[in-house]
Design an enzyme around this catalytic site. Structure first.
Site, PDB file in Angstrom:
ATOM      1  N   GLU A  23     -48.638 -37.680  33.055  1.00  0.00           N
ATOM      2  CA  GLU A  23     -48.682 -36.661  31.992  1.00  0.00           C
ATOM      3  C   GLU A  23     -47.315 -36.440  31.378  1.00  0.00           C
ATOM      4  OE1 GLU A  23     -51.405 -35.806  30.123  1.00  0.00           O
ATOM      5  OE2 GLU A  23     -52.241 -35.233  32.062  1.00  0.00           O
ATOM      6  N   GLY A 113     -57.638 -30.219  25.978  1.00  0.00           N
ATOM      7  CA  GLY A 113     -56.791 -31.239  26.572  1.00  0.00           C
ATOM      8  C   GLY A 113     -57.510 -32.543  26.824  1.00  0.00           C
ATOM      9  N   ASP A 161     -53.260 -41.091  23.792  1.00  0.00           N
ATOM     10  CA  ASP A 161     -54.602 -40.617  23.440  1.00  0.00           C
ATOM     11  C   ASP A 161     -55.324 -41.606  22.535  1.00  0.00           C
ATOM     12  OD1 ASP A 161     -53.842 -38.454  24.898  1.00  0.00           O
ATOM     13  OD2 ASP A 161     -53.744 -37.055  23.221  1.00  0.00           O
TER      14      ASP A 161
END
Length: 370
Positions: A23, A113, A161
């Protein structure tokens, strides 16, 4: 993807993603391990004969018009920026779509998220491929969508993403090297399911904290004399308190440690070492909460509660933070039980039922003619 132009109504479905580990390291050239999920953004598209785009969503009764006869510009903090930015990027790349109407619906929570924005961007780019007849290619499409989010939504995101959505592989997470853009599919391992729980706090990465973290990482790398924090290993930070103020040292400590955790996690999955899997997820969350300061009390509580749930192997916050979701790996045989037990405990402690779902790793965007 269709190579021929589609002139009748059609639907594009693009998956969201959950990041298992890695992350806030994609914009530091690190390793990440996302997977596409069985929750989608869908665009129901109807071609038009003029140069107008009309956007609607079930969450907002307003019809948003876009005029393709002129360059598109972003609106202030509006969801249509994700669509407009991709359209403009495709036009600059030589794909000039006709007008169309698009109704947007989603089984992804906005601000959870889980990359609802990337799913919308990739769905839009895929629709333009269908409207124009032709393919951008997965990597080009991902980079175009990332650029649209930077320019039109004001979020300086990394590549994770959009790459996770464009390269989604059924049954596999993707170990993505954000420096080389190489991708290795990673099976999750027998007997495990992925559980996603929404803490009920909606985040917004456009509020500035995300950009602040990115700037802090760049400053830390500069002070340490490297191009990127990817160029360091944890031992390199020993004694760095003389070079970095406490906040920058903490940010660097998270990034460098998190990059190292990703290949270790992949190895633990391959070996079936569930103890190591759980320990690495716990270390990731602790680092995100303490060093990177992107968690929140609700996420921390969910992670703490999950530790005592039978069948829970490991858990941590996922996504940009400041709200959103927790991801947990749970034993397949006890997955439903673990989910219901955890959600009940969270509801009892906090009075919030943010929702949950179990998911397998999903495939890439798909186009179907209505």
């Amino acid at each position: 993807m269709p190579a021929e132009r589609i002139t009748v109504p059609f639907t594009v479905a693009a998956p969201g993603r959950v990041n298992l580990i890695g992350e806030h390291v994609d914009y530091n050239d690190g390793f990440v391990l996302p997977m596409a999920i069985e929750r989608h953004v869908r665009l129901h598209v109807r071609p038009r004969a003029d140069r107008r785009v009309l956007l609607r969503t079930g969450r907002d009764p307003e019809t948003v018009p876009l005029d393709l006869a002129a360059p598109l510009v972003p609106r202030r903090r509006h969801w249509s920026n994700y669509v407009a930015g991709v359209i403009e990027g495709c036009r600059r790349a030589g794909h000039d779509p006709p007008g169309f109407e698009a109704f947007v619906e989603a089984t992804l929570p906005s601000g959870g998220g889980l990359s609802s924005s990337a799913a919308l961007e990739v769905a839009t780019a895929t629709a333009i491929e269908a409207l124009c007849g032709g393919e951008l290619g997965a990597e080009r499409k991902a980079l175009l969508c990332q650029a649209a989010e930077h320019e039109f939504a004001g979020v300086p995101c990394g590549i994770m993403d959009q790459f996770a959505v464009c390269f989604a592989t059924p049954g596999h997470a993707l170990c993505l090297d954000c420096r080389t853009r190489s991708i290795v599919p990673v099976p999750l391992g027998a007997g495990l399911r992925v559980l996603v729980i929404n803490c009920g706090v909606k985040h917004s990465l456009a509020d500035g904290a995300y950009a602040t973290r990115r700037a802090e990482c760049a400053e830390a790398a500069g002070r340490l004399g490297v191009a990127s924090l990817r160029d360091l290993v944890p031992a390199d930070l020993e004694g760095a308190d003389g070079l970095l103020p406490p906040n920058l040292l903490a940010r660097a400590r998270h990034v460098v440690g998190e990059i190292a955790r990703v290949p270790a996690f992949v190895a633990a999955l391959a070996a079936g070492d569930r103890g190591a899997v759980g320990a690495l997820l716990a270390a990731s969350h602790r680092s995100l909460a303490l060093d990177y300061a992107v968690s929140c009390p609700e996420l921390d509580l969910l992670v703490d509660l999950a530790e005592g749930v039978p069948g829970s192997v490991g858990r941590r916050m996922t996504g940009g933070g400041f709200g959103g979701c927790v991801v947990a790996l749970v034993e397949e045989a006890r997955a439903e039980e673990a989910a219901r037990t955890l959600v009940a405990a969270y509801r009892s402690a906090r009075g919030i039922d943010g929702g949950w779902f179990l998911t397998a790793a999903a495939g890439p965007p798909a186009v179907t003619v209505d």
